[in-house]
Design an enzyme around this catalytic site. Structure first.
Site, mmCIF file in Angstrom:
data_model
loop_
_atom_site.group_PDB
_atom_site.id
_atom_site.type_symbol
_atom_site.label_atom_id
_atom_site.label_comp_id
_atom_site.label_asym_id
_atom_site.label_seq_id
_atom_site.Cartn_x
_atom_site.Cartn_y
_atom_site.Cartn_z
ATOM 1 N N HIS A 1 10.265 -11.711 -7.302
ATOM 2 C CA HIS A 1 10.807 -10.944 -6.174
ATOM 3 C C HIS A 1 9.767 -10.091 -5.446
ATOM 4 O O HIS A 1 9.808 -9.953 -4.244
ATOM 5 C CB HIS A 1 11.987 -10.074 -6.621
ATOM 6 C CG HIS A 1 11.608 -8.916 -7.503
ATOM 7 N ND1 HIS A 1 11.408 -9.055 -8.856
ATOM 8 C CD2 HIS A 1 11.374 -7.607 -7.234
ATOM 9 C CE1 HIS A 1 11.086 -7.874 -9.379
ATOM 10 N NE2 HIS A 1 11.052 -6.981 -8.411
ATOM 11 N N ASP A 2 8.824 -9.525 -6.196
ATOM 12 C CA ASP A 2 7.854 -8.604 -5.586
ATOM 13 C C ASP A 2 6.485 -9.230 -5.393
ATOM 14 O O ASP A 2 5.506 -8.507 -5.217
ATOM 15 C CB ASP A 2 7.697 -7.352 -6.473
ATOM 16 C CG ASP A 2 8.661 -6.246 -6.079
ATOM 17 O OD1 ASP A 2 9.221 -6.301 -4.962
ATOM 18 O OD2 ASP A 2 8.849 -5.316 -6.896
ATOM 19 N N LYS B 1 3.881 -8.081 -2.909
ATOM 20 C CA LYS B 1 3.079 -6.855 -3.036
ATOM 21 C C LYS B 1 1.582 -7.166 -3.068
ATOM 22 O O LYS B 1 0.764 -6.263 -2.883
ATOM 23 C CB LYS B 1 3.491 -6.056 -4.286
ATOM 24 C CG LYS B 1 4.781 -5.240 -4.084
ATOM 25 C CD LYS B 1 5.086 -4.385 -5.312
ATOM 26 C CE LYS B 1 6.388 -3.593 -5.133
ATOM 27 N NZ LYS B 1 6.788 -2.911 -6.392
ATOM 28 N N HIS C 1 6.324 -6.112 2.053
ATOM 29 C CA HIS C 1 6.136 -6.976 0.880
ATOM 30 C C HIS C 1 7.253 -8.023 0.797
ATOM 31 O O HIS C 1 7.062 -9.092 0.226
ATOM 32 C CB HIS C 1 6.028 -6.159 -0.416
ATOM 33 C CG HIS C 1 7.326 -5.652 -0.990
ATOM 34 N ND1 HIS C 1 7.950 -4.512 -0.557
ATOM 35 C CD2 HIS C 1 8.119 -6.149 -1.981
ATOM 36 C CE1 HIS C 1 9.068 -4.318 -1.245
ATOM 37 N NE2 HIS C 1 9.196 -5.302 -2.131
ATOM 38 N N HIS D 1 15.667 -8.889 -1.192
ATOM 39 C CA HIS D 1 16.024 -8.072 -2.355
ATOM 40 C C HIS D 1 16.078 -6.576 -2.066
ATOM 41 O O HIS D 1 16.493 -5.802 -2.922
ATOM 42 C CB HIS D 1 15.120 -8.378 -3.560
ATOM 43 C CG HIS D 1 13.717 -7.871 -3.442
ATOM 44 N ND1 HIS D 1 12.722 -8.537 -2.782
ATOM 45 C CD2 HIS D 1 13.138 -6.747 -3.927
ATOM 46 C CE1 HIS D 1 11.590 -7.858 -2.872
ATOM 47 N NE2 HIS D 1 11.823 -6.749 -3.559
ATOM 48 N N HIS D 2 15.703 -6.157 -0.850
ATOM 49 C CA HIS D 2 15.893 -4.746 -0.482
ATOM 50 C C HIS D 2 16.964 -4.572 0.591
ATOM 51 O O HIS D 2 17.077 -3.503 1.199
ATOM 52 C CB HIS D 2 14.575 -4.113 -0.039
ATOM 53 C CG HIS D 2 13.622 -3.886 -1.174
ATOM 54 N ND1 HIS D 2 13.857 -2.964 -2.169
ATOM 55 C CD2 HIS D 2 12.448 -4.492 -1.495
ATOM 56 C CE1 HIS D 2 12.862 -2.996 -3.057
ATOM 57 N NE2 HIS D 2 11.983 -3.920 -2.673
ATOM 58 N N ASP E 1 16.668 -5.174 -9.994
ATOM 59 C CA ASP E 1 15.384 -4.519 -9.699
ATOM 60 C C ASP E 1 15.538 -3.002 -9.676
ATOM 61 O O ASP E 1 14.727 -2.278 -10.250
ATOM 62 C CB ASP E 1 14.871 -5.038 -8.348
ATOM 63 C CG ASP E 1 13.520 -4.442 -7.982
ATOM 64 O OD1 ASP E 1 12.683 -4.247 -8.889
ATOM 65 O OD2 ASP E 1 13.293 -4.181 -6.781
HETATM 66 P P1 C2E Z 1 9.872 -0.300 -7.210
HETATM 67 O O1 C2E Z 1 9.218 0.877 -7.838
HETATM 68 O O2 C2E Z 1 9.904 -1.564 -8.030
HETATM 69 O O3 C2E Z 1 11.328 0.118 -6.817
HETATM 70 C C1 C2E Z 1 12.288 -0.828 -6.429
HETATM 71 C C2 C2E Z 1 13.490 -0.150 -5.825
HETATM 72 O O4 C2E Z 1 14.138 0.651 -6.808
HETATM 73 C C3 C2E Z 1 13.213 0.805 -4.697
HETATM 74 O O5 C2E Z 1 13.068 0.120 -3.475
HETATM 75 C C4 C2E Z 1 14.448 1.672 -4.696
HETATM 76 O O6 C2E Z 1 15.543 0.998 -4.111
HETATM 77 C C5 C2E Z 1 14.739 1.794 -6.161
HETATM 78 N N1 C2E Z 1 14.123 3.032 -6.661
HETATM 79 C C6 C2E Z 1 12.960 3.165 -7.332
HETATM 80 N N2 C2E Z 1 12.755 4.462 -7.649
HETATM 81 C C7 C2E Z 1 13.798 5.158 -7.158
HETATM 82 C C8 C2E Z 1 14.163 6.542 -7.177
HETATM 83 O O7 C2E Z 1 13.442 7.408 -7.707
HETATM 84 N N3 C2E Z 1 15.333 6.884 -6.556
HETATM 85 C C9 C2E Z 1 16.133 5.947 -5.977
HETATM 86 N N4 C2E Z 1 17.284 6.339 -5.390
HETATM 87 N N5 C2E Z 1 15.809 4.638 -5.933
HETATM 88 C C10 C2E Z 1 14.676 4.245 -6.543
HETATM 89 P P2 C2E Z 1 12.243 0.834 -2.286
HETATM 90 O O8 C2E Z 1 12.603 2.276 -2.167
HETATM 91 O O9 C2E Z 1 12.435 0.008 -1.071
HETATM 92 O O10 C2E Z 1 10.737 0.731 -2.747
HETATM 93 C C11 C2E Z 1 10.057 -0.490 -2.817
HETATM 94 C C12 C2E Z 1 8.765 -0.317 -3.507
HETATM 95 O O11 C2E Z 1 7.968 0.622 -2.759
HETATM 96 C C13 C2E Z 1 8.875 0.315 -4.908
HETATM 97 O O12 C2E Z 1 9.132 -0.680 -5.851
HETATM 98 C C14 C2E Z 1 7.497 0.934 -5.057
HETATM 99 O O13 C2E Z 1 6.510 -0.036 -5.380
HETATM 100 C C15 C2E Z 1 7.197 1.410 -3.642
HETATM 101 N N6 C2E Z 1 7.576 2.818 -3.438
HETATM 102 C C16 C2E Z 1 8.749 3.277 -2.959
HETATM 103 N N7 C2E Z 1 8.721 4.629 -2.855
HETATM 104 C C17 C2E Z 1 7.504 5.013 -3.301
HETATM 105 C C18 C2E Z 1 6.845 6.289 -3.430
HETATM 106 O O14 C2E Z 1 7.393 7.336 -3.137
HETATM 107 N N8 C2E Z 1 5.572 6.286 -3.925
HETATM 108 C C19 C2E Z 1 4.933 5.137 -4.264
HETATM 109 N N9 C2E Z 1 3.698 5.215 -4.742
HETATM 110 N N10 C2E Z 1 5.516 3.919 -4.159
HETATM 111 C C20 C2E Z 1 6.781 3.866 -3.673
HETATM 112 FE FE FE Z 2 10.549 -5.085 -3.883
HETATM 113 FE FE FE Z 3 10.428 -4.697 -8.380
#
Ligand code: C2E
Ligand code: FE
Ligand code: FE
Ligand code: SIN
Ligand code: SIN
Length: 406
Positions: free
Chosen positions: A253-254, A257, A282, A308-309, A351
């Protein structure tokens, strides 16, 4: 006359074995391949239960199990995700089979000759209330004589369902099929490793994440799909094929990236709005890798990577995009509900559940209570409510998967 009958009987068996080999050769993921092999071996030997161990790091790793007495057929099952290994030595029946390469046929596990080098371990029976009687173990070797694992069949049954010793036929036919099975297993393991390597390229740069996240998301997605498909009473063969494909595709899925810079991917803190807008790509980058539509695996992989988002009640990202190959396009108008492909709706739930469970460079892991509360709250908003129901129904399986791939 007797001879003629024997030959017809043998012919039927050989035809069935060949058909199974043909079917296995179309399967891609190792778990589905093991399921099919165990099913056929148990049919040939008319046995109640069976386990497959695969060689990993010079040990026999528990990899698959069937048990008609203990588990409901074709339902999600936490026992599949047990996590233990047995050494390759004389101490156990499967260890001995691996060590010597010789099948073992045991009439009664509790009345073995004192001369046998190995011992039967009754722990599993004690825990589960199962009674193991007859055992047949078969080494799984490729045509090049490479040992990939051991299959253990348990409790051959007669017509009235009583446990009997394994027959001469079982000892003849199951090994016939074992070489082909072993080659298929090797290929399945290779597919899984290929995907993990591909994902490493994407996730290596994010040091807190490894193949484990990918394996968990794949397994959660496969099990949620099975629960959904059982509810919708889909054909069993269709379910197996789709489950096979969804597991691999969800692992990818990712993969998009790879196209995101280290600075954003590894950022220890919260992303700025601009950075988050870049991160959203991504999905499109991933989808571009599967632009080829010749196989169902490509199609489902593209659907998952791209969608997936997306969110059930909209708006997620990237939304409707006319041509994913176009550069510098804006995110599209929102998709919602069943406009989002099923496989992507499933992976989204898997995810996010996994992301919340895990520590990330930008956040701590949440407690189960917080996570389940969020998923419940998002049912019908971020997530398809029916899939949230399916997820809660198999939560014991979800936890077993999480424990297995740490
Ligand atoms: P990921 O870390 O694999 O997170 C996948 C999805 O899980 C996120 O999609 C979000 O829907 C949910 N998620 C993850 N952590 C949280 C959280 O603390 N609170 C809530 N409510 N949902 C959460 P999203 O937001 O579209 O992010 C996609 C990817 O972008 C993330 O994959 C991560 O790699 C990156 N990302 C998102 N926000 C941040 C951030 O604040 N800092 C960094 N360094 N990366 C981020
Ligand atoms: Fe993703
Ligand atoms: Fe993921
Ligand atoms: C964001 O909305 O900026 C990121 C959400 C998250 O993953 O924490
Ligand atoms: C799929 O198998 O992922 C597509 C089926 C659907 O979206 O209903």
């Amino acid at each position: 006359m007797t001879n003629f009958n024997m030959n017809t009987y043998q012919n039927d068996i050989i035809v069935s074995i060949l058909q199974t080999i043909e079917e296995i050769n179309h399967l891609k993921d190792v778990d589905t391949i093991l399921d099919k092999i165990l099913y056929e071996a148990r049919k040939l030997s008319r046995s109640d239960a069976g386990t497959i161990f695969l060689v990993e790091d010079n040990q026999l790793k528990f990899s698959y199990v069937h048990n008609d007495t203990l588990f409901k057929k074709d339902e999600s099952n936490a026992a599949l995700y047990s996590n233990y290994s047995v050494p390759i030595n004389e101490g156990s029946i499967v260890g001995y089979t691996a060590l010597t390469g010789d099948p073992q046929n045991i009439e009664d596990a509790y009345q073995m000759s004192p001369n046998t080098p190995y011992h039967f371990n009754p722990d599993y029976d004690k825990k589960s209330g199962y009674r193991t009687t007859s055992i047949l173990t078969i080494p799984l070797k490729t045509f090049e004589n490479k040992l990939v694992g051991v299959m253990q069949l348990i409790n051959a049954k007669n017509d009235s369902g009583q446990s009997i010793p394994f027959s001469i036929e079982s000892q003849t036919y199951v090994p016939l099929f074992a070489n082909h099975a072993s080659v298929a297993i090797e290929r399945g393991v290779m597919n899984r490793e290929l995907i993990l390597r591909m994902m490493k390229m994407a996730e290596l740069r994010d040091p807190t994440e490894t193949g484990a996240h990918v394996q968990r998301v794949g397994a959660y997605s496969a099990e949620i799909y099975q629960q959904w498909a059982n509810r919708h009473k889909l054909d069993k063969k269709v379910i197996k094929r789709n489950k096979d494909i969804i597991r691999l595709a969800a692992m990818l899925h990712d993969v998009g990236k790879v196209g995101i810079s280290d600075f954003i991917l590894k950022k220890p803190g919260k992303l700025s709005d601009q950075e988050y807008d870049i991160m959203k790509w991504h999905t499109v980058y991933g989808a571009r890798l599967f632009i080829n539509t010749t196989s169902l695996l490509d199609t489902i992989s593209r659907e998952i990577a791209l969608n997936h988002h997306e969110k059930w009640s909209g708006p997620g990202y990237p939304g409707k995009i006319e041509n994913i190959l176009t550069e510098n396009i804006a995110m599209g108008t929102p998709k919602q509900g069943e406009e989002i492909p099923l496989a992507a709706r499933i992976t989204s739930l898997a995810d996010v559940f996994d992301a919340l469970t895990s520590k990330r460079s930008y956040k701590e892991a949440w407690t189960d209570e917080q996570i389940l509360g969020t998923i419940e709250k998002e049912s019908g908003k971020q997530f398809d409510p029916e899939l949230v129901d399916c997820f809660f129904q198999i939560f014991d399986v979800i936890k077993a998967i999480r424990a297995k791939y740490q």
